[in-house]
Design an enzyme around this catalytic site. Structure first.
Site, PDB file in Angstrom:
ATOM      1  N   ARG A 121      44.233  44.146  67.038  1.00 18.82           N
ATOM      2  CA  ARG A 121      43.936  42.466  66.723  1.00 18.82           C
ATOM      3  C   ARG A 121      42.599  42.500  66.237  1.00 18.82           C
ATOM      4  NH1 ARG A 121      47.546  42.013  71.381  1.00 18.82           N
ATOM      5  NH2 ARG A 121      49.516  41.356  70.687  1.00 18.82           N
ATOM      6  N   LYS A 143      37.891  39.699  52.201  1.00 26.59           N
ATOM      7  CA  LYS A 143      39.386  39.684  51.813  1.00 26.59           C
ATOM      8  C   LYS A 143      39.780  41.218  51.823  1.00 26.59           C
ATOM      9  CE  LYS A 143      40.803  37.489  48.057  1.00 26.59           C
ATOM     10  NZ  LYS A 143      40.881  36.820  46.854  1.00 26.59           N
ATOM     11  N   LYS A 227      28.507  34.920  45.140  1.00 26.96           N
ATOM     12  CA  LYS A 227      29.863  34.973  45.625  1.00 26.96           C
ATOM     13  C   LYS A 227      29.582  34.497  47.232  1.00 26.96           C
ATOM     14  CE  LYS A 227      33.688  37.832  46.905  1.00 26.96           C
ATOM     15  NZ  LYS A 227      34.637  38.918  46.735  1.00 26.96           N
ATOM     16  N   GLU A 237      39.566  30.589  50.666  1.00 30.26           N
ATOM     17  CA  GLU A 237      40.278  30.490  49.370  1.00 30.26           C
ATOM     18  C   GLU A 237      40.976  29.194  49.341  1.00 30.26           C
ATOM     19  OE1 GLU A 237      43.225  33.305  47.344  1.00 30.26           O
ATOM     20  OE2 GLU A 237      40.990  34.112  46.504  1.00 30.26           O
ATOM     21  N   ARG A 241      36.906  28.594  46.465  1.00 31.83           N
ATOM     22  CA  ARG A 241      36.962  29.951  46.245  1.00 31.83           C
ATOM     23  C   ARG A 241      37.814  30.364  45.282  1.00 31.83           C
ATOM     24  NH1 ARG A 241      36.425  34.300  51.099  1.00 31.83           N
ATOM     25  NH2 ARG A 241      36.780  36.407  49.916  1.00 31.83           N
ATOM     26  N   HIS A 265      40.584  48.263  37.971  1.00 35.04           N
ATOM     27  CA  HIS A 265      40.665  46.571  38.400  1.00 35.04           C
ATOM     28  C   HIS A 265      39.423  46.029  37.401  1.00 35.04           C
ATOM     29  CE1 HIS A 265      40.513  43.005  40.570  1.00 35.04           C
ATOM     30  NE2 HIS A 265      39.464  42.875  40.674  1.00 35.04           N
TER      31      HIS A 265
END
Length: 360
Positions: A121, A143, A227, A237, A241, A265
């Site tokens: 966890r 993220k 950022k 977000e 964001r 990417h």
């Protein structure tokens, strides 16, 4: 060494940026109350070059690290790979204060971060990004995710690292294509938040492409600061964001639509930024010269502007799987001018179809 502070209350952390600081990783990690066991996750390419350095610096700092290398590329961000890392963590006896270190590009950071967020966890997570793209983007903001066959990053979490260490010297071994990919995200920061930075990138293009360390440190530091400023205001977000996803709505569709193989990417983001600029223009938000500025800068850094091998119809089908789709509507990040973006969920279908046809 430059330090960018990311202020997120109890989840705050520092980003250390400098040439040759990889060997200082162990000492930087000693400031935390970690236990000795550590799992270092890399890919086969990066691990072969820097794995031994990281393992040694951790050993010298009193850690007992295990290096696990995964296959390179986006396909590593899969459930099966995550299970392999869980198994390694269990075998090594990692506890809740044992760090997981991501040594590599964005794929490794996303994968290792997802495992760190979910193993027991949540265990401490350290980012050591080795690609320019990861240094300026995916290593900042928390993220983490793995992919699903129907879309990119659909299974993930917001999980902040406790430390980010960016060694600009490792970029010397980065393939040119990967350097260009990272520059797509650097360009994005100028477009969404800082007109002067966007002009600086263009003015210093020759120095950037020549790998001038001072200029690289400057653009990495500024990108991280932009950022960080946004993440500090919106860590999950929910609103602001979203602007960090400029160009990414189409980019993620390109990546999924081409099987995560044809474009990396950054290349997909470059095409996506052109697409978003075109949508902005056709919506009457951006003047034609804004689109020209976007495309000119993308060309300057040897990035693509169009998709080959994927139809507009296929791209459109993947757009609907984007994380920013709410209630069946896509939240588009559109460009008003260089340094200023807006969020729109009212883009007409005919404009989307027109743009997708134009970039394919």
């Amino acid at each position: 060494m430059a330090v960018v502070e990311v202020n997120l209350g109890k989840d705050s952390y520092n980003i250390h940026i400098g040439a040759g600081i990889l060997s200082e990783l162990g000492q930087l990690m000693r400031q935390f109350a970690f236990t000795a066991k550590a799992l270092v996750v890399s890919d086969e390419n990066v691990g072969a070059i820097y794995g031994a350095v990281v393992v040694e610096t951790l050993r010298q700092a009193g850690f007992s690290p295990r290096l696990v290398c995964v296959k390179p590329g986006e396909t590593a961000k899969a459930y099966e790979t995550a299970m392999t890392l869980y198994t390694a963590a269990i075998e090594e006896g990692l506890d809740r204060r044992s760090p997981i270190v991501a040594l590599g590009g964005g794929v490794v950071g996303d994968l290792a971060g997802f495992v760190a967020a979910t193993y027991l966890r949540g265990v401490p997570f350290i980012q050591v990004p080795t690609s320019l793209l990861a240094q300026v983007d995916s290593s900042v903001g928390g993220k983490v995710a793995i992919n699903h066959p129907l879309g990119k990053n659909l299974i993930g979490a917001f999980y902040q690292p406790q430390l980010v260490v960016i060694d600009t010297a490792v970029l010397a071994t980065l393939p040119r294509r990967e350097l260009y990919a990272g520059l797509a995200e650097v360009i994005k920061y100028g477009l969404i938040a800082d007109r002067d930075f966007f002009h600086y990138i263009n003015e210093k293009s020759n120095a950037i492409l020549a790998m001038d360390n001072n200029v690289l440190t400057a653009i990495i530091s500024r990108s991280c600061r932009i950022k960080a400023d946004i993440v500090e205001q919106d860590a999950r977000e929910s609103a602001l964001r979203m602007v960090l996803n400029f160009g990414h709505t189409i980019a993620h569709a390109i990546e999924a639509g081409t099987g995560f193989a044809q474009f990396n990417h950054g290349e997909a983001v470059a095409i996506g930024m052109r697409g978003a600029a075109l949508v902005s223009h056709y919506m009457g938000i951006a003047e034609p010269e804004v689109v020209e500025n976007v495309c000119g800068t993308i060309r300057r850094f040897h990035l693509p502007l169009s998709v080959a091998g994927c139809s507009a119809a296929k791209l459109h089908s993947y757009l609907l799987h984007d994380k920013k789709v709410i209630g069946g509507k896509i939240n588009w990040i559109l460009l008003r001018s260089v340094g200023e973006v807006q969020v729109h969920s009212d883009v007409p279908e005919q404009i989307v179809s027109r743009v997708l046809a134009e970039i394919t």
